[in-house]
Every structure is written in structure tokens, then in C-alpha cells.
Design an enzyme around this catalytic site. Structure first.
Site, PDB file in Angstrom:
ATOM      1  N   HIS A 143      -4.713 -22.153  -2.305  1.00 58.56           N
ATOM      2  CA  HIS A 143      -3.930 -20.916  -2.146  1.00 58.56           C
ATOM      3  C   HIS A 143      -2.895 -21.096  -1.043  1.00 58.56           C
ATOM      4  CE1 HIS A 143      -6.206 -18.209  -4.695  1.00 58.56           C
ATOM      5  NE2 HIS A 143      -7.328 -18.345  -4.012  1.00 58.56           N
ATOM      6  N   PRO A 178      -5.587   9.394   0.943  1.00 55.22           N
ATOM      7  CA  PRO A 178      -6.605   9.714   1.939  1.00 55.22           C
ATOM      8  C   PRO A 178      -6.307   9.071   3.294  1.00 55.22           C
ATOM      9  CG  PRO A 178      -7.608   8.754  -0.034  1.00 55.22           C
ATOM     10  CD  PRO A 178      -6.144   8.675  -0.207  1.00 55.22           C
ATOM     11  N   GLY A 179      -6.635   9.782   4.342  1.00 56.42           N
ATOM     12  CA  GLY A 179      -6.517   9.202   5.677  1.00 56.42           C
ATOM     13  C   GLY A 179      -5.127   9.240   6.265  1.00 56.42           C
ATOM     14  N   THR A 180      -4.199   9.958   5.626  1.00 55.14           N
ATOM     15  CA  THR A 180      -2.844   9.966   6.160  1.00 55.14           C
ATOM     16  C   THR A 180      -2.616  11.120   7.129  1.00 55.14           C
ATOM     17  OG1 THR A 180      -2.260  11.020   4.083  1.00 55.14           O
ATOM     18  CG2 THR A 180      -1.635   8.724   4.342  1.00 55.14           C
ATOM     19  N   GLY A 181      -3.634  11.916   7.355  1.00 56.79           N
ATOM     20  CA  GLY A 181      -3.503  12.955   8.375  1.00 56.79           C
ATOM     21  C   GLY A 181      -3.256  14.353   7.842  1.00 56.79           C
ATOM     22  N   LYS A 182      -3.643  14.604   6.597  1.00 52.96           N
ATOM     23  CA  LYS A 182      -3.410  15.929   6.028  1.00 52.96           C
ATOM     24  C   LYS A 182      -4.243  16.993   6.736  1.00 52.96           C
ATOM     25  CE  LYS A 182      -4.495  14.515   1.859  1.00 52.96           C
ATOM     26  NZ  LYS A 182      -4.723  13.098   2.171  1.00 52.96           N
ATOM     27  N   THR A 183      -5.529  16.706   6.877  1.00 54.52           N
ATOM     28  CA  THR A 183      -6.401  17.664   7.551  1.00 54.52           C
ATOM     29  C   THR A 183      -5.934  17.868   8.993  1.00 54.52           C
ATOM     30  OG1 THR A 183      -8.191  16.811   6.202  1.00 54.52           O
ATOM     31  CG2 THR A 183      -8.806  18.191   8.059  1.00 54.52           C
ATOM     32  N   HIS A 236     -10.400 -24.794  -2.629  1.00 51.20           N
ATOM     33  CA  HIS A 236      -9.865 -23.583  -3.255  1.00 51.20           C
ATOM     34  C   HIS A 236      -8.940 -22.835  -2.282  1.00 51.20           C
ATOM     35  CE1 HIS A 236     -10.403 -19.973  -5.979  1.00 51.20           C
ATOM     36  NE2 HIS A 236      -9.973 -19.392  -4.876  1.00 51.20           N
ATOM     37  N   GLU A 237      -9.403 -22.633  -1.073  1.00 49.40           N
ATOM     38  CA  GLU A 237      -8.593 -21.869  -0.105  1.00 49.40           C
ATOM     39  C   GLU A 237      -7.342 -22.631   0.304  1.00 49.40           C
ATOM     40  OE1 GLU A 237      -9.018 -18.800   0.308  1.00 49.40           O
ATOM     41  OE2 GLU A 237     -10.984 -18.764  -0.660  1.00 49.40           O
TER      42      GLU A 237
HETATM   43  P1  ADP Z   1      -6.668  13.152   5.376  1.00 50.73           P
HETATM   44  O1  ADP Z   1      -7.060  14.568   5.529  1.00 50.73           O
HETATM   45  O2  ADP Z   1      -5.245  12.958   4.978  1.00 50.73           O
HETATM   46  O3  ADP Z   1      -7.579  12.351   4.507  1.00 50.73           O
HETATM   47  P2  ADP Z   1      -7.310  13.100   8.135  1.00 50.73           P
HETATM   48  O4  ADP Z   1      -6.366  14.119   8.655  1.00 50.73           O
HETATM   49  O5  ADP Z   1      -8.697  13.561   7.944  1.00 50.73           O
HETATM   50  O6  ADP Z   1      -6.777  12.473   6.805  1.00 50.73           O
HETATM   51  O7  ADP Z   1      -7.270  11.851   9.102  1.00 50.73           O
HETATM   52  C1  ADP Z   1      -8.422  11.238   9.594  1.00 50.73           C
HETATM   53  C2  ADP Z   1      -8.211  10.745  11.004  1.00 50.73           C
HETATM   54  O8  ADP Z   1      -7.252   9.691  11.021  1.00 50.73           O
HETATM   55  C3  ADP Z   1      -7.646  11.789  11.921  1.00 50.73           C
HETATM   56  O9  ADP Z   1      -8.666  12.528  12.500  1.00 50.73           O
HETATM   57  C4  ADP Z   1      -6.887  10.975  12.934  1.00 50.73           C
HETATM   58  O10 ADP Z   1      -7.745  10.482  13.937  1.00 50.73           O
HETATM   59  C5  ADP Z   1      -6.403   9.805  12.138  1.00 50.73           C
HETATM   60  N1  ADP Z   1      -5.024  10.019  11.666  1.00 50.73           N
HETATM   61  C6  ADP Z   1      -4.641  10.069  10.373  1.00 50.73           C
HETATM   62  N2  ADP Z   1      -3.309  10.254  10.276  1.00 50.73           N
HETATM   63  C7  ADP Z   1      -2.844  10.348  11.538  1.00 50.73           C
HETATM   64  C8  ADP Z   1      -1.541  10.561  12.097  1.00 50.73           C
HETATM   65  N3  ADP Z   1      -0.466  10.709  11.320  1.00 50.73           N
HETATM   66  N4  ADP Z   1      -1.431  10.599  13.432  1.00 50.73           N
HETATM   67  C9  ADP Z   1      -2.519  10.438  14.221  1.00 50.73           C
HETATM   68  N5  ADP Z   1      -3.757  10.258  13.755  1.00 50.73           N
HETATM   69  C10 ADP Z   1      -3.942  10.194  12.434  1.00 50.73           C
HETATM   70 ZN    ZN Z   2      -9.168 -17.538  -4.515  1.00 45.26          ZN
HETATM   71 MG    MG Z   3      -8.867  15.343   4.808  1.00 43.20          MG
END
Ligand code: ADP
Ligand code: ZN
Ligand code: MG
Length: 622
Positions: A438, A215-220, A434-435
Site C-alpha cells: 500500500h 452527529p457530533g457537530t454541536g447541534k445540541t 501487504h502494508e
Molecule cells: P450533536 O448534537 O450535533 O450530535 P453535540 O452538540 O452533542 O453534537 O456535541 C457533543 C460534544 O462535542 C459537545 O458537548 C462539545 O463538547 C463537542 N462539540 C461538538 N461541536 C462543537 C463545536 N462546534 N464547538 C465546540 N465543541 C463542540
Molecule cells: Zn490492505
Molecule cells: Mg445531539
């Protein structure tokens, strides 16, 4: 006209009923109010006759066809003042009129209420009719714009939940850091723009492209960019929107979508989360899902149904290609698969550059430092990071984003919102130990990443945090690196044990221990890094509820299972011993660092190492 009167009636029926009640409720009291004028007391018919006989009645007004009378009377019971009184009259009271005549009482009948039924009817129908007319106008108008609410409102047919963007406005320059995927897509743009290049030599244009990535890699974004570059409309729907409660709805949505797309070819159809419909069929877990299968079948049929050269390209996105039905991946359907991965350093830098364009960033902020600090961030994370930093900047009334806000943004994205620091107490001291535990183990191990900072300011779930500078190449990790990480993770608990004693250790280490166990388990069962030898005994977790994951039962004997447990225990115990030794050997430095940390609440990596260097040697990291 796309709508039928039947559908409008169906739609407006509940509205009519509701408005009927509303109307009744709102206006009925007002009409009856005018009847009884200002008469707020009542009198029985019998008493009224007596009043007439006594000569106390001065005036009579008849309403509602002579069913109600408002009288003006004066009498001892009325405090000897003229008052208006309401009297309900019996259905036939012929003697009344004569009586009134005889007594020469002023009598008047009010004809306004002669036809109240008609008025009521008109009143009741006025609103609904108005509603139907406006609804019809609305429907007719929105039917001209494709995919407008008119589509969604046509009843009986499936509700079309796909979106249409005539122009996405996104170009390839908006997409950065995923160059291979982009190259693949540049070719697709050529298919759409100049199909004749390909058809002339007999090449078939691909119908479907599957985008695979987290998710979030720019597929859409990428899918939109194809539509934007080729200047064609963009039809999009999410797989989860296909899957409905009612069998057959999903399938008819697929039909609608393709029908609309064919009318608008050339165009892009984008199916997000295709795994929601395209999962491997017939695994039967959770009961067979007829609806999903029908939808998928319809999708396959539609994809087979159009010729490769109609100018429709279906782009689908998923983060799990492994669970998709193999029929979807067959040639002629989604035969091209493009992987979109979490960006590397160069990719992150390019993405940051794209998103920094419209922001005011201080000139001494170097985007490459940010890129260096954010391995594992997706494009969406990076976009979010710059936005968070901009918000912080605005909140502090600064006019440019500085490294400070960006740092805060990174911390927030990784570990959650910052909380308020603990007040000095025993538990703050324990967390500090603790910290520091680490941090010092991490610093003194050659194979461990460097400390970036240690802090006692809570964030998200964590009460204190030790940050390490992540190394760029996370793909190949050596055995000694994993062991160093196990020891670093054990460092917190080990310090608690030594400083506060066995009985005082806390639940704060539970997350650390979870990580330790999982790392050790993977060393044994996946990476072949134990005495059992180079065997792969378990796969990466796959969700048993999804398609093929089913067969993922462990394929080893009980005997091996016991061995695995022994090996895991051995690794962890060995690491624990070594960790305890490091803590014991450096107790003086630890006490000193804890005092500083409690006072300052945050120590940054550079400073941390300077202090340690005064006491002991830090190994050079590789
Ligand atoms: P996915 O569909 O893979 O979950 P999105 O295409 O919806 O991800 O990406 C969400 C937002 O993150 C985009 O609208 C953009 O602003 C940013 N983003 C993600 N990947 C890229 C990329 N490769 N280049 C530029 N912006 C990106
Ligand atoms: Zn810890
Ligand atoms: Mg998407």
C-alpha cells in the site's frame, strides 16, 4: 396538589404486597421461634398422657390458647435428663387439666399469645403505611420542582420524559467553528430577549428552527447556547422518547411538553432526533405506524397553536432533513433550516482552542498541526481527542499533554484500540509485505496522498496499517485521484500475489477490495467517469426503510446494468495491471522496507521516503 391518592395507591399496591410477603417471611419464623422456646424435640399427645401417668412430666407451659404445650420431662427415653419437649394439643382436652392437677404438675398458661392475630395485623401494616407516607411526602416535595420525578411518577397521565434545565450555562463562546449557524442563532437570541423590536414593526418571530448536520457537530450544544445566552429555560426531549408502544402516549407527551413550556415562556424547546417522529408519513413500509403519525400530528397542531410571539422557540435537530415530512418544513413550523457541517481546518482549530482551554498542553504543541491532521473529525471527535490525550498523559504520570499523546489519541479515534504486536512468523511477514505494498504504491503515484506512517501494530480490526496524510479539500476529487486511490488500495493484495504467489494470497485484503469496488462503481454510476459517459445512474445510498428513500430503485435497463459491470471490471483490471507493474519494478526496495518494518514495527512517512529515495525518484505530489 398534582397527584391523586388513587395514583399513589396504584403505585404502592405492588410495594404493599411485596412488603407483606417480606414481613411475613422475615418475622413469622421469629415469632414461632419464641413459642417453642428451646424445645427442639416433639412428642405426640398420646405419649404425653403416658408420660403424665408415669410421673415423668415436671412442668407444663401452655401456649397459643392452649394449642401447644412445652413440657419439661425426664425419663429413660430422654436419657434421664430433664428436657423441654413440644406437644401439639387437641382442640378440646378437658381431661388434661384435671390430670395435671391430680398429679400436681406445675402448670402455666402464657397469655402473650392470646391476641397474636392483632399483633400480626399491626406488624403487617406497619411497613406499607410507612411506605405510603414517605411516598406521599416524596411526591409532594418533588412536585414543587418542575419536571422532577413527581412528573414522571404521575400515573395515568403520560410519563413526561422531557428534561428541563433552568440554566444551561452554555454560551456562544463554547461553540466554535460553525460561524454561519451561530450568526443565525444570535438573531434568535435577540428574538427571545427583545421581542418588541420585531413585533413593533409587525414582524412575526419564527417558531421553529431545524438544525441539520451529522452527529457530533454541536447541534445540541448550539441549542443549549441559545437558551444560555438568552437566559431562558431549556426544555429538551428526544424524538425517540415520543414514540411509545402505546398509541396516544407520544401525542400526550407532546401536549404536556408544550403545556409546560407555555407556563415557562420565554423558553427553548429542543427536540433531538426529530426524524424519529417527523419522518414522511404514509410510506407504509414496515406497516403504517399510527402512533408515530399521531405524535407528529400533535406536534404540528401544537406548533400551529401558539402564536409566534409567545416567546417559545422550538429547535429541532436531525442528521437527515431529506426524510422529514414536508408538513414539518412548512412556513409557520420549522421554517428556518440551519446546516451544521463537519468543520473545516479553521473550524477545527477554533474547536480545539475551546477545548484546550481547561487542559494543560505543552507549549510546543501547535493546535494547528492537530487541526491539519484531523480532516473529517467532528467537534465531538476533537473534544474526545483532547480528552483521550489528557487521559494518556495522566496515565503516564506526565504533567503536560505532548504531541505524542495527541498522536496516539488520533490513531485511536480513527482506527480503534492498539493491540499487541504479532510475534515473528510467516503471517507477520505477509502483513508487512501487504502494508509496504500500500505504502509504496501510494508514495510512487503522483496523485496519491503522502504516507504518514506504516505500522505492524494491530489496531481495532486491522492487523497492520498504512496511514496517509489526508488532504484538506476532500470535496472535489479528480478522476486521476480516484484511480490513484484504487491503485493504492490494490497495492496490498498485489504485493501478496507477487511475493507469495497466487495460491498464498489471504483474506486480509477483503476490506481493501470492498473499497476498490465501491470507488470504481461510483466512478461509473455517479461521477460519469467511464466510457458509458456522463450519466448519473445511481444516487447516494439512501436507506429504503426511511421515508422517501422508497422510490430509489435503479432506473436503468438490464442492458445498462451489464455495461456498468463491464466498466467497473475494466477500471479495476486496468488499475490492477498498473499496480502490479509498480510492485514488480520496485521489488528490491520492497524487500528492504519489509525487513526494516519487521524490525522496527513502525516506519514514519519521512523516513519511509528517505529510504525510497536511495533507490528511485519520488514524483512531486500536487
Ligand atoms: P450533536 O448534537 O450535533 O450530535 P453535540 O452538540 O452533542 O453534537 O456535541 C457533543 C460534544 O462535542 C459537545 O458537548 C462539545 O463538547 C463537542 N462539540 C461538538 N461541536 C462543537 C463545536 N462546534 N464547538 C465546540 N465543541 C463542540
Ligand atoms: Zn490492505
Ligand atoms: Mg445531539
Amino acid at each position: 396538589m398534582k397527584f391523586s391518592w388513587k395514583s399513589i395507591l396504584l403505585w404502592s399496591l405492588p410495594i404493599i404486597v411485596i412488603s407483606f410477603f417480606l414481613w411475613q417471611g422475615l418475622f413469622a419464623p421469629i415469632t414461632s421461634e419464641s413459642n417453642n422456646n428451646t424445645a427442639n424435640s416433639r412428642m405426640t399427645y398420646g405419649r404425653f398422657l403416658e408420660y403424665i401417668d408415669m410421673g415423668w412430666v415436671k412442668k407444663v407451659d401452655l401456649y397459643e390458647n392452649g394449642h401447644t404445650a412445652i413440657i419439661e420431662a425426664i425419663g429413660p427415653e430422654l436419657g434421664n435428663r430433664i428436657q423441654k419437649i413440644r406437644v401439639e394439643l387437641p382442640a378440646s382436652a378437658p381431661e388434661l387439666i384435671t390430670k395435671l392437677k391430680n398429679k400436681q404438675i406445675n402448670l402455666d398458661a402464657h397469655a402473650t399469645k392470646n391476641n397474636p392475630a392483632l399483633w400480626n395485623l399491626i406488624g403487617n401494616l406497619f411497613f406499607p403505611i410507612l411506605l405510603i407516607i414517605s411516598l406521599a411526602l416524596l411526591l409532594r416535595r418533588s412536585n414543587n420542582t418542575p419536571g422532577g420525578p413527581g412528573q414522571a411518577m404521575s400515573f395515568g397521565k403520560s410519563k413526561a420524559l422531557f428534561q428541563i434545565e433552568a440554566k444551561t450555562g452554555i454560551i456562544f463562546d463554547d461553540v466554535a467553528g460553525i460561524d454561519e449557524a451561530k450568526e443565525e442563532f444570535e438573531e434568535i437570541v435577540t428574538f427571545l430577549k427583545k421581542p418588541e423590536y420585531f413585533t413593533a414593526v409587525g414582524a412575526k418571530i419564527p417558531k421553529g428552527v431545524l438544525l441539520v448536520g451529522p452527529p457530533g457537530t454541536g447541534k445540541t450544544l448550539l441549542a443549549k447556547a441559545i437558551a444560555g445566552e438568552a437566559n431562558v429555560p431549556f426544555f429538551s426531549i428526544s424524538g425517540s422518547e415520543f414514540v411509545e408502544m402505546f398509541v396516544g402516549v407520544g401525542a400526550s407527551r407532546v401536549r404536556d411538553l408544550f403545556k409546560k413550556a407555555k407556563e415557562n415562556a420565554p423558553c427553548i424547546i429542543f427536540i433531538d432526533e426529530i426524524d424519529a417522529v417527523g419522518r414522511q408519513r404514509g410510506t407504509g413500509i414496515g406497516g403504517g405506524n399510527d402512533e408515530r403519525e399521531q405524535t407528529l400530528n400533535q406536534l404540528l397542531t401544537e406548533m400551529d397553536g401558539f402564536e409566534g410571539n409567545t416567546g417559545i422557540i422550538v429547535v429541532a435537530a436531525t442528521n437527515r432533513a431529506d426524510i422529514l415530512d414536508s408538513a414539518l418544513l412548512r412556513p409557520g413550523r420549522f421554517d428556518r433550516q440551519v446546516n451544521v457541517d463537519i468543520p473545516d481546518f479553521k473550524g477545527r482549530l477554533e474547536i480545539l482552542e475551546v477545548h484546550a482551554k481547561n487542559k494543560k498542553i505543552d507549549t510546543n504543541v501547535s493546535l494547528s498541526i492537530i487541526a491539519r491532521r484531523t480532516p473529517g473529525f467532528s467537534g465531538a471527535d476533537l473534544a474526545n481527542l483532547l480528552n483521550e490525550a489528557a487521559i494518556l498523559t495522566a496515565r503516564e504520570r506526565k504533567d503536560k499533554i505532548t504531541l505524542q499523546e495527541i498522536d496516539k489519541g488520533i490513531d485511536r479515534i480513527i482506527a480503534g484500540m492498539e493491540g499487541t504486536a504479532l510475534i515473528d512468523s510467516k503471517s507477520k511477514r505477509l502483513i508487512a509485505y501487504h502494508e509496504i505494498g500500500h505504502a509504496i504504491v501510494g508514495t510512487l503515484l503522483k496523485d496519491h496522498e503522502n504516507v504518514q506512517k506504516v505500522t505492524l501494530i494491530p489496531r481495532g480490526q486491522a492487523k497492520g496499517l498504512t496511514w496517509f496524510t489526508p488532504s484538506e479539500d476532500q470535496s472535489l476529487i479528480s478522476r486521476s485521484q480516484i484511480k490513484a486511490r484504487i491503485m493504492g488500495a490494490l497495492g496490498g493484495r498485489a504485493t501478496e500475489e507477487i511475493v507469495f504467489g497466487d495460491s498464498e494470497i489471504t483474506t486480509g485484503a477483503s476490506n481493501d477490495l470492498q473499497q476498490v469496488t465501491s470507488m470504481a462503481r461510483q466512478m461509473v454510476t455517479r461521477f460519469g467517469m467511464s466510457d458509458i459517459g456522463p450519466l448519473s445512474l445511481e444516487n447516494e445510498d439512501s436507506n429504503p426503510f426511511l421515508g422517501r428513500g422508497m422510490g430509489n430503485l435503479n432506473e436503468y435497463s438490464d442492458e445498462i446494468a451489464i455495461k456498468i459491470d463491464k466498466q467497473i471490471k475494466k477500471i479495476i483490471e486496468d488499475c490492477h495491471q498498473k499496480t502490479i507493474k509498480i510492485i514488480k519494478d520496485n521489488r528490491v526496495i520492497i524487500d528492504k522496507l519489509v525487513d526494516i518494518l519487521i524490525e522496527k514495527e513502525t516506519i514514519d512517512g519521512q523516513e519511509f521516503r528517505e529510504i525510497i529515495k536511495q533507490y528511485t525518484k519520488i514524483p512531486k505530489k500536487i
